[in-house]
Design a protein around this motif. Structure first.
Motif, PDB file in Angstrom:
ATOM      1  N   ASP A 115      33.659  50.491  23.227  1.00 35.64           N
ATOM      2  CA  ASP A 115      33.816  49.169  22.646  1.00 35.64           C
ATOM      3  C   ASP A 115      32.497  48.417  22.769  1.00 35.64           C
ATOM      4  OD1 ASP A 115      35.011  47.008  21.420  1.00 35.64           O
ATOM      5  OD2 ASP A 115      36.522  46.687  22.976  1.00 35.64           O
ATOM      6  N   VAL A 116      32.341  47.398  21.961  1.00 33.92           N
ATOM      7  CA  VAL A 116      31.208  46.478  22.060  1.00 33.92           C
ATOM      8  C   VAL A 116      31.750  45.188  22.643  1.00 33.92           C
ATOM      9  CG1 VAL A 116      29.437  45.202  20.800  1.00 33.92           C
ATOM     10  CG2 VAL A 116      29.984  47.542  20.138  1.00 33.92           C
ATOM     11  N   ILE A 117      31.107  44.718  23.720  1.00 36.14           N
ATOM     12  CA  ILE A 117      31.623  43.565  24.450  1.00 36.14           C
ATOM     13  C   ILE A 117      30.497  42.613  24.816  1.00 36.14           C
ATOM     14  CG2 ILE A 117      33.546  44.870  25.423  1.00 36.14           C
ATOM     15  CD1 ILE A 117      31.884  44.890  28.109  1.00 36.14           C
ATOM     16  N   ASP A 118      30.850  41.383  25.066  1.00 34.87           N
ATOM     17  CA  ASP A 118      29.929  40.436  25.680  1.00 34.87           C
ATOM     18  C   ASP A 118      29.828  40.849  27.143  1.00 34.87           C
ATOM     19  OD1 ASP A 118      29.425  37.806  27.297  1.00 34.87           O
ATOM     20  OD2 ASP A 118      28.751  37.416  25.236  1.00 34.87           O
ATOM     21  N   GLY A 119      28.640  40.833  27.698  1.00 31.30           N
ATOM     22  CA  GLY A 119      28.450  41.256  29.083  1.00 31.30           C
ATOM     23  C   GLY A 119      29.294  40.501  30.086  1.00 31.30           C
ATOM     24  N   THR A 120      29.684  39.270  29.748  1.00 31.17           N
ATOM     25  CA  THR A 120      30.533  38.494  30.653  1.00 31.17           C
ATOM     26  C   THR A 120      31.926  39.108  30.780  1.00 31.17           C
ATOM     27  OG1 THR A 120      31.224  37.028  28.861  1.00 31.17           O
ATOM     28  CG2 THR A 120      29.312  36.337  30.188  1.00 31.17           C
ATOM     29  N   GLU A 121      32.313  39.994  29.866  1.00 33.24           N
ATOM     30  CA  GLU A 121      33.618  40.653  29.899  1.00 33.24           C
ATOM     31  C   GLU A 121      33.599  41.956  30.703  1.00 33.24           C
ATOM     32  OE1 GLU A 121      35.219  41.169  25.893  1.00 33.24           O
ATOM     33  OE2 GLU A 121      33.840  39.608  25.226  1.00 33.24           O
ATOM     34  N   LEU A 122      32.418  42.423  31.092  1.00 32.64           N
ATOM     35  CA  LEU A 122      32.311  43.743  31.712  1.00 32.64           C
ATOM     36  C   LEU A 122      33.158  43.885  32.965  1.00 32.64           C
ATOM     37  CD1 LEU A 122      31.075  46.565  31.774  1.00 32.64           C
ATOM     38  CD2 LEU A 122      29.070  45.583  32.917  1.00 32.64           C
ATOM     39  N   ASP A 123      33.072  42.948  33.878  1.00 31.86           N
ATOM     40  CA  ASP A 123      33.801  43.048  35.141  1.00 31.86           C
ATOM     41  C   ASP A 123      35.302  43.216  34.891  1.00 31.86           C
ATOM     42  OD1 ASP A 123      33.874  42.850  38.128  1.00 31.86           O
ATOM     43  OD2 ASP A 123      35.079  41.079  37.657  1.00 31.86           O
TER      44      ASP A 123
END
Length: 155
Positions: A115-123
């Motif tokens: 998936d492609v995500i905003d880094g703030t969603e990684l955790d």
């Protein structure tokens, strides 16, 4: 579920530190001076270099599997980086501040999910993705340039 994000071992890159530009070219590498922050993400320290710092830009095999997803691409390594960063149950700012491509691989290096995500969603995504028993590890990539950013493992 606990997880760990580690920077790359600096040992394979140490022989490049301090080489002349001509000698770096023999290794298909170049020296770059950071002129902005963010912009020059070191894969050993998992930090963006400060303006004025030098980095080595080189090709790195980040997925050394014997299969179709085997992969290498350009990465930056801070010149003189001595110790790999380690983040336990925490995401380094270098990752949380970027658009990422997150990919899950099995033990054979086959892609299971992406998936492609905003880094703030990684955790928030790491735990559920690693909870899948078919997933052996995750890779994060900087989505726009497409370069490997970090590997994420169960801790």
């Amino acid at each position: 579920m606990s997880y760990v994000i580690r920077g790359l071992d600096p040992a394979p890159f140490a022989h490049l530190f301090g080489l002349s530009d001509a000698a770096l070219a023999e290794h298909r590498a170049v020296r770059r001076r950071a002129d902005a922050k963010p912009g020059f993400p070191c894969r050993v320290t998992l930090e963006d270099a400060e303006p004025g710092e030098t980095l080595i830009l080189l090709n790195h095999e980040h997925l050394p599997v014997d299969g179709p997803y085997r992969g290498s691409y350009a990465i930056y390594v801070r010149e003189g980086a001595r110790e790999a960063a380690e983040y336990r149950d925490a995401v380094p700012a270098q990752l949380s501040g970027r658009l990422l491509a997150l990919r899950a691989f099995d033990e054979d290096g086959m892609l299971i999910k992406a998936d492609v995500i905003d880094g703030t969603e990684l955790d928030a995504l790491i735990e559920p993705w690693l909870a899948d028993p078919a997933v052996a590890y995750l890779h994060a990539y900087n989505a726009r340039p497409g370069c490997f950013a970090a590997r994420i493992d169960r801790d």
